[in-house]
Every structure is written in structure tokens, then in C-alpha cells.
Design a protein around this motif. Sequence first.
Motif, PDB file in Angstrom:
ATOM      1  N   TYR A  92      39.970 -65.825   5.574  1.00 24.68           N
ATOM      2  CA  TYR A  92      38.620 -65.303   5.699  1.00 24.68           C
ATOM      3  C   TYR A  92      37.914 -65.515   7.028  1.00 24.68           C
ATOM      4  N   ALA A  93      38.627 -65.867   7.969  1.00 22.08           N
ATOM      5  CA  ALA A  93      37.995 -66.258   9.257  1.00 22.08           C
ATOM      6  C   ALA A  93      37.477 -65.096  10.012  1.00 22.08           C
ATOM      7  N   LEU A  94      36.469 -64.199   9.888  1.00 20.24           N
ATOM      8  CA  LEU A  94      35.946 -63.158  10.395  1.00 20.24           C
ATOM      9  C   LEU A  94      35.846 -63.586  11.955  1.00 20.24           C
ATOM     10  N   ASP A  95      35.280 -64.432  12.227  1.00 19.74           N
ATOM     11  CA  ASP A  95      34.872 -64.760  13.677  1.00 19.74           C
ATOM     12  C   ASP A  95      36.356 -64.919  14.425  1.00 19.74           C
ATOM     13  N   ALA A  96      37.385 -65.179  13.952  1.00 19.23           N
ATOM     14  CA  ALA A  96      38.628 -65.171  14.567  1.00 19.23           C
ATOM     15  C   ALA A  96      39.059 -63.678  14.998  1.00 19.23           C
ATOM     16  N   ALA A  97      38.519 -62.877  13.969  1.00 16.84           N
ATOM     17  CA  ALA A  97      38.873 -61.305  14.335  1.00 16.84           C
ATOM     18  C   ALA A  97      38.246 -60.719  15.657  1.00 16.84           C
ATOM     19  N   ASP A  98      37.216 -61.577  16.312  1.00 14.17           N
ATOM     20  CA  ASP A  98      36.700 -61.201  17.694  1.00 14.17           C
ATOM     21  C   ASP A  98      38.064 -61.046  18.501  1.00 14.17           C
ATOM     22  N   PRO A 123      40.313 -45.805   9.478  1.00 14.67           N
ATOM     23  CA  PRO A 123      41.048 -47.070   9.110  1.00 14.67           C
ATOM     24  C   PRO A 123      41.752 -47.051   7.794  1.00 14.67           C
ATOM     25  N   VAL A 124      42.790 -47.633   7.482  1.00 17.74           N
ATOM     26  CA  VAL A 124      43.326 -47.699   6.397  1.00 17.74           C
ATOM     27  C   VAL A 124      42.625 -48.367   5.429  1.00 17.74           C
ATOM     28  N   PRO A 125      42.177 -48.230   4.119  1.00  8.78           N
ATOM     29  CA  PRO A 125      41.143 -48.756   3.485  1.00  8.78           C
ATOM     30  C   PRO A 125      41.822 -49.651   2.590  1.00  8.78           C
ATOM     31  N   LEU A 126      40.909 -50.703   2.218  1.00  4.07           N
ATOM     32  CA  LEU A 126      41.011 -51.761   1.292  1.00  4.07           C
ATOM     33  C   LEU A 126      40.580 -51.162  -0.101  1.00  4.07           C
ATOM     34  N   HIS A 127      41.075 -51.489  -1.256  1.00  3.16           N
ATOM     35  CA  HIS A 127      40.563 -51.441  -2.617  1.00  3.16           C
ATOM     36  C   HIS A 127      39.297 -51.888  -2.702  1.00  3.16           C
ATOM     37  N   PRO A 128      38.203 -51.363  -3.385  1.00  3.01           N
ATOM     38  CA  PRO A 128      36.878 -52.133  -3.420  1.00  3.01           C
ATOM     39  C   PRO A 128      37.133 -53.582  -3.695  1.00  3.01           C
ATOM     40  N   ARG A 129      37.933 -53.894  -4.758  1.00  4.73           N
ATOM     41  CA  ARG A 129      38.282 -55.184  -5.388  1.00  4.73           C
ATOM     42  C   ARG A 129      38.625 -56.302  -4.161  1.00  4.73           C
ATOM     43  N   ARG A 130      39.463 -55.770  -3.638  1.00  2.65           N
ATOM     44  CA  ARG A 130      40.210 -56.555  -2.603  1.00  2.65           C
ATOM     45  C   ARG A 130      39.248 -56.744  -1.498  1.00  2.65           C
ATOM     46  N   PHE A 131      38.220 -55.684  -1.180  1.00  2.00           N
ATOM     47  CA  PHE A 131      37.026 -55.699  -0.113  1.00  2.00           C
ATOM     48  C   PHE A 131      35.924 -56.717  -0.645  1.00  2.00           C
ATOM     49  N   ALA A 132      35.784 -56.884  -1.928  1.00  2.00           N
ATOM     50  CA  ALA A 132      34.865 -57.740  -2.372  1.00  2.00           C
ATOM     51  C   ALA A 132      35.318 -59.329  -2.147  1.00  2.00           C
ATOM     52  N   GLU A 133      36.403 -59.466  -2.455  1.00  5.68           N
ATOM     53  CA  GLU A 133      36.956 -60.673  -2.265  1.00  5.68           C
ATOM     54  C   GLU A 133      37.102 -61.311  -0.808  1.00  5.68           C
ATOM     55  N   ARG A 134      37.532 -60.437   0.254  1.00 10.12           N
ATOM     56  CA  ARG A 134      37.672 -60.897   1.540  1.00 10.12           C
ATOM     57  C   ARG A 134      36.298 -60.717   2.167  1.00 10.12           C
ATOM     58  N   GLY A 135      35.493 -59.643   2.042  1.00 15.85           N
ATOM     59  CA  GLY A 135      34.179 -59.362   2.556  1.00 15.85           C
ATOM     60  C   GLY A 135      34.289 -58.564   4.055  1.00 15.85           C
ATOM     61  N   ARG A 162      44.166 -47.515  -6.131  1.00 14.83           N
ATOM     62  CA  ARG A 162      44.618 -48.468  -6.992  1.00 14.83           C
ATOM     63  C   ARG A 162      44.746 -49.867  -6.049  1.00 14.83           C
ATOM     64  N   ASN A 163      44.239 -50.811  -6.804  1.00 16.55           N
ATOM     65  CA  ASN A 163      44.479 -52.308  -6.222  1.00 16.55           C
ATOM     66  C   ASN A 163      45.839 -52.595  -5.938  1.00 16.55           C
ATOM     67  N   THR A 164      46.440 -52.317  -5.105  1.00 10.83           N
ATOM     68  CA  THR A 164      47.930 -52.598  -5.009  1.00 10.83           C
ATOM     69  C   THR A 164      48.156 -53.900  -4.727  1.00 10.83           C
ATOM     70  N   LYS A 165      49.480 -54.415  -4.834  1.00  7.06           N
ATOM     71  CA  LYS A 165      49.794 -55.748  -4.655  1.00  7.06           C
ATOM     72  C   LYS A 165      49.983 -55.649  -2.965  1.00  7.06           C
ATOM     73  N   ARG A 166      50.138 -57.091  -2.618  1.00 14.35           N
ATOM     74  CA  ARG A 166      50.089 -57.379  -1.231  1.00 14.35           C
ATOM     75  C   ARG A 166      51.680 -56.920  -0.533  1.00 14.35           C
ATOM     76  N   GLN A 167      51.519 -56.092   0.409  1.00 13.89           N
ATOM     77  CA  GLN A 167      52.812 -55.545   1.016  1.00 13.89           C
ATOM     78  C   GLN A 167      53.625 -56.654   1.332  1.00 13.89           C
ATOM     79  N   ALA A 168      53.204 -57.483   1.854  1.00 12.72           N
ATOM     80  CA  ALA A 168      53.958 -58.725   2.650  1.00 12.72           C
ATOM     81  C   ALA A 168      54.693 -59.430   1.727  1.00 12.72           C
TER      82      ALA A 168
END
Length: 232
Positions: A92-98, A123-135, A162-168
Motif C-alpha cells: 500500500y505504498a501509494l507514494d511509490a506509485a509516483d 481504468p479497470v475497476p477494483l471491487h469496492p471491498r478491495r478498494f476499501a482495503e487498499r485505499g 464480484r470481489n474476485t480472487k487475485r489473478q496472480a
Amino acid sequence: MFTTITETALGCLFPIHCLGCGQEGVWLCESCFDRIDKSGVACCPVCHHFSASGLCCVDCRRSSSLKSVIAVTPYNEAWLIGELIRTVKYRYALDAADLFYDMVRYWGAQEGRLFSDIDVIVPVPLHPRRFAERGFNQAEIVAGAIHTVSSIPILSTLVRTRNTKRQARLSRRGRIRNVRDAFVVPRKEAIQNQRVLLVDDVYTTGSTMSECAKALLSAGAVSVSGFALARG
């Protein structure tokens, strides 16, 4: 002032080190940033063979919802780009996304002409639950960088139902099943007759983008091209 004090405190408690060489104070030093290949990846979305501008090759067009896919850099989990993307998404290192912005700007200065036939960025969306976790949504960050270099508007019209599983963590077949029918376009009028650039951070098998493209085309989009920060 409060922000400066907070950043200083966080820097003392959780010091940042370059993901490449360990230099303190930055996520990637200039030297390590330069090590990342930003010359672009242009391959058919289906068979992954080289294709001019990432266009779907003749033999694969019938089986693809994507017109093309282009990326800034090749992807491998063991490479520096893999470490950077994991750091942003799972630490969750948002500053690294710069650094996403820096990479897209660098690439866009050379290849921005490839956006000339695009009307909107989605943009490809996140599920609201995943977005809440990541911010945050890393695909939105990449989309914002493209907007910066192209001025093309961003339209957040896709919804993940749907809050799908992580593809990776899944096999190719598992990835296809995981995201099947997982995306909808509630406001179809916003996307009708638009040439769409669909954006994500990583493109590997293409399962997620393909499902998103199907939803966009069903909603009335003229065409859907893909863009990823990195491509495996």
C-alpha cells in the motif's frame, strides 16, 4: 506544516530504501529507474507475437474483444518492475506509485501518437471491498498518468460486480473463470460510440482486460484498445 511533520515522522519510523540498490530515501534511485526498460511492448493481445502498435493479428481477431494492447515495459515478477508493482499494491505504498507517472510520461514523450484514435480512458475497476482495503486503484493511477500526457478524459464507467480472487495466484484457466461476467457498464449512454483505451497496471494472460472489453463493447463502445504499465 502538519503534512511535513507527518512525512518526517513516517520516514524515521519506516525508512524508504531503493528497491534496486538499497539507497535510503527513495523507492527507486535515478540509476535503478533508468534500468527499467521503458521502450514499450507491442504484441498481439491473444498470441503475444510482435505486432505493430500492439494490434491484434489477423488470425486472432475473431477471438479477441481487444483491438490492441500496448505497454510501457516488459513484466517479470523477479525483475525490478515486479518489485515496484508489488510494493504499490500489497504494501500500500501509494507514494511509490509516483514512479508509474514517471514511466508513463517517459514513454508518452516518445510514443504518445498511439493515443491519437482514442476518445476516452477507462481504468479497470477494483471491487469496492478491495478498494476499501487498499485505499486506491492502481489502474486509476496509470490512467491519470496517460491523461497527463494526452489530455484524453477519464471515464470510470466500468463496475466490478464480484470481489474476485487475485489473478496472480491462479492458472490461466482459473483466471478466465475468475473474472467471467464480473464487469458491467451501468451507464451505457456514456460509453456509446466511444473509442476506449482500457487501462490496467499489468497485462499477462489478458483475462481481465478481455472481460472488461466485452462489457464495454456490449454497452456500445466502437472499439477497445488496452494499455498496461507492464506486460508479461
